[in-house]
Design a protein around this motif. Structure first.
Motif, short mmCIF file in Angstrom:
data_model
loop_
_atom_site.label_atom_id
_atom_site.label_comp_id
_atom_site.label_asym_id
_atom_site.label_seq_id
_atom_site.Cartn_x
_atom_site.Cartn_y
_atom_site.Cartn_z
N ARG A 1 6.09 2.77 -2.21
CA ARG A 1 5.17 1.92 -2.95
C ARG A 1 5.84 1.24 -4.14
O ARG A 1 5.72 0.03 -4.33
CB ARG A 1 3.97 2.75 -3.44
N HIS B 1 9.33 -1.20 -3.10
CA HIS B 1 9.27 -2.41 -2.27
C HIS B 1 9.54 -3.66 -3.10
O HIS B 1 9.00 -3.83 -4.20
CB HIS B 1 7.90 -2.51 -1.61
N PRO C 1 9.06 -7.63 -2.92
CA PRO C 1 8.35 -8.66 -2.13
C PRO C 1 9.15 -9.96 -2.01
O PRO C 1 8.94 -10.92 -2.75
CB PRO C 1 7.05 -8.86 -2.90
N LEU D 1 4.12 -12.18 -2.43
CA LEU D 1 3.43 -11.53 -3.55
C LEU D 1 2.00 -11.18 -3.18
O LEU D 1 1.49 -10.11 -3.54
CB LEU D 1 3.45 -12.44 -4.77
N SER E 1 2.06 -8.15 -1.00
CA SER E 1 2.76 -6.99 -1.55
C SER E 1 1.88 -5.75 -1.72
O SER E 1 2.31 -4.64 -1.35
CB SER E 1 3.40 -7.36 -2.89
N PRO E 2 0.66 -5.85 -2.24
CA PRO E 2 -0.16 -4.63 -2.38
C PRO E 2 -0.40 -3.92 -1.06
O PRO E 2 -0.48 -2.68 -1.01
CB PRO E 2 -1.47 -5.15 -2.99
N LEU E 3 -0.52 -4.68 0.02
CA LEU E 3 -0.68 -4.08 1.34
C LEU E 3 0.65 -3.60 1.90
O LEU E 3 0.76 -2.49 2.43
CB LEU E 3 -1.30 -5.10 2.30
N ARG F 1 3.31 -2.51 0.57
CA ARG F 1 3.85 -1.29 -0.04
C ARG F 1 3.38 -0.03 0.67
O ARG F 1 4.05 1.01 0.59
CB ARG F 1 3.45 -1.22 -1.52
N HIS F 2 2.24 -0.11 1.33
CA HIS F 2 1.65 1.07 1.96
C HIS F 2 1.77 1.04 3.48
O HIS F 2 1.12 1.83 4.17
CB HIS F 2 0.17 1.19 1.57
#
Length: 349
Positions: A266, A269, A271, A325, A328-330, A332-333
């Protein structure tokens, strides 16, 4: 890893034996002979001559350049050359690895383990990471190692206290550093070493009992690597020699008695996968650049056309970066994560 001083010439080695070692029939990590070729590619980023192969072990999933470059070959391809082409878009994408906010996030990851008395940053270059980490650890003594002379410049700038030129695995370097540090950091360093296992063991030898090893490195299991193939910017052939699965590192550290105190994708990573793809593809699609090693240079008109098209294509790279970007929140997981971090504690005995 820092670059060496630029040369005005780029002499080609005579014969492939000086550039490549013999091709390995087995995995350098586990010894398995069950290999498969992941990709064959040229130097997409710097447009230098040569063809490079990346293999993967079917058993332990270690990914490595095969045949590997010799030390002379590595110097040949890592050397900074005056007059060589530069694609600003690709360089800006790569710079995301060393962005200040990323350095700060990496340093903050060590806050739960207290303020170390001493910290060694391996492959430190100009020591930008120690300079940033000092914001969080003002009383820590930071030292650095690197293959090139930039580490001595970093000491002159006051970013580190001791500068050591040479690989950490060098017996002379390690003899000076063994057992001295509370923290040793290997930040996107293992993928550039000729023997990552030896580098890992040397880093542990530099730690005091109970000290912490901080690792960030690329993940060969990243889904983008499978989707993009040779256009996945982190492959960066021929400069990156090894991509290590997280399981392999965990097992190797466990075999040395280390405890894994933190691990995951998490926070590590970067992006930049779509932007890297766009930048490489754009550079490749345009007229070939002028390079010192071309027998016949492109005409002035072709050079002007390439420059104009690079500028015109920059918005495509910027748009791809915006998508990176947004995802990126998705990412990372998910398997789209391209890097991981491990923090391991060396046993106290």
């Amino acid at each position: 890893m820092s670059a060496t001083a630029p040369d005005t010439a780029f002499p080609a080695p005579h014969g492939s034996a000086r550039v490549h070692e013999p091709r390995r029939p087995d995995c350098p990590w586990c010894g398995s002979a069950r290999l498969r070729t992941r990709l064959r590619t040229g130097d997409l980023r710097r447009h230098r001559p040569g063809l490079f192969t990346v293999d993967q072990c079917r058993d332990c999933r270690h990914t490595f350049q095969n045949p590997r470059l010799t030390p002379e070959g590595l110097a040949f391809y890592r050397r900074a050359v005056r007059g060589a082409p530069r694609d600003p878009a690709t360089e800006r994408v790569l710079a995301l690895h060393a962005a200040r906010h990323r350095r700060r996030a990496t340093a903050r990851a060590m806050l739960p383990y207290g303020e170390p008395e001493s910290w060694l940053d391996v492959g430190t270059g100009l020591a930008r990471f120690p300079d940033t980490a000092r914001e969080f650890f003002p009383y820590t003594a930071f030292d650095g190692t690197d293959l090139g002379p930039h580490v001595e410049r970093a000491r002159e700038l006051g970013r580190i206290e001791e500068a050591h030129v040479g690989p950490l695995t060098d017996p002379g370097v390690l003899a000076r550093l063994a057992g001295r540090y509370d923290v040793v950091s290997l930040l996107h360093h293992l993928e550039r070493t000729t023997d990552p296992r030896a580098e890992l063991h040397a880093a542990l030898d530099a730690l005091r009992p109970g000290g912490h090893l901080l690792i960030e490195t690329l993940d060969p299991h990243c889904a983008y690597a499978a989707l993009f193939g040779r256009w996945w910017l982190p492959y960066d052939q021929p400069r990156r020699l090894h991509l290590l699965p997280r399981r392999n590192l965990r097992e190797e550290l466990g075999a040395r008695g280390c405890e894994i105190v933190a691990a995951g994708h998490r926070a590590a990573h970067v992006p930049h996968d779509l932007a890297g793809l766009a930048a490489l593809a754009l550079s490749h699609a345009l007229p070939a650049p002028d390079t010192p090693w071309r027998a016949i240079p492109p005409s002035p008109a072709e050079q002007r056309l390439r420059t104009a098209l690079l500028h015109a294509g920059t918005p495509l790279v910027v748009a791809a970066a915006a998508v990176d970007l947004a995802l990126s929140p998705l990412a990372r997981h998910t398997p789209l994560a391209n890097s991981y971090r491990l923090i391991a504690r060396k046993p106290k005995r």
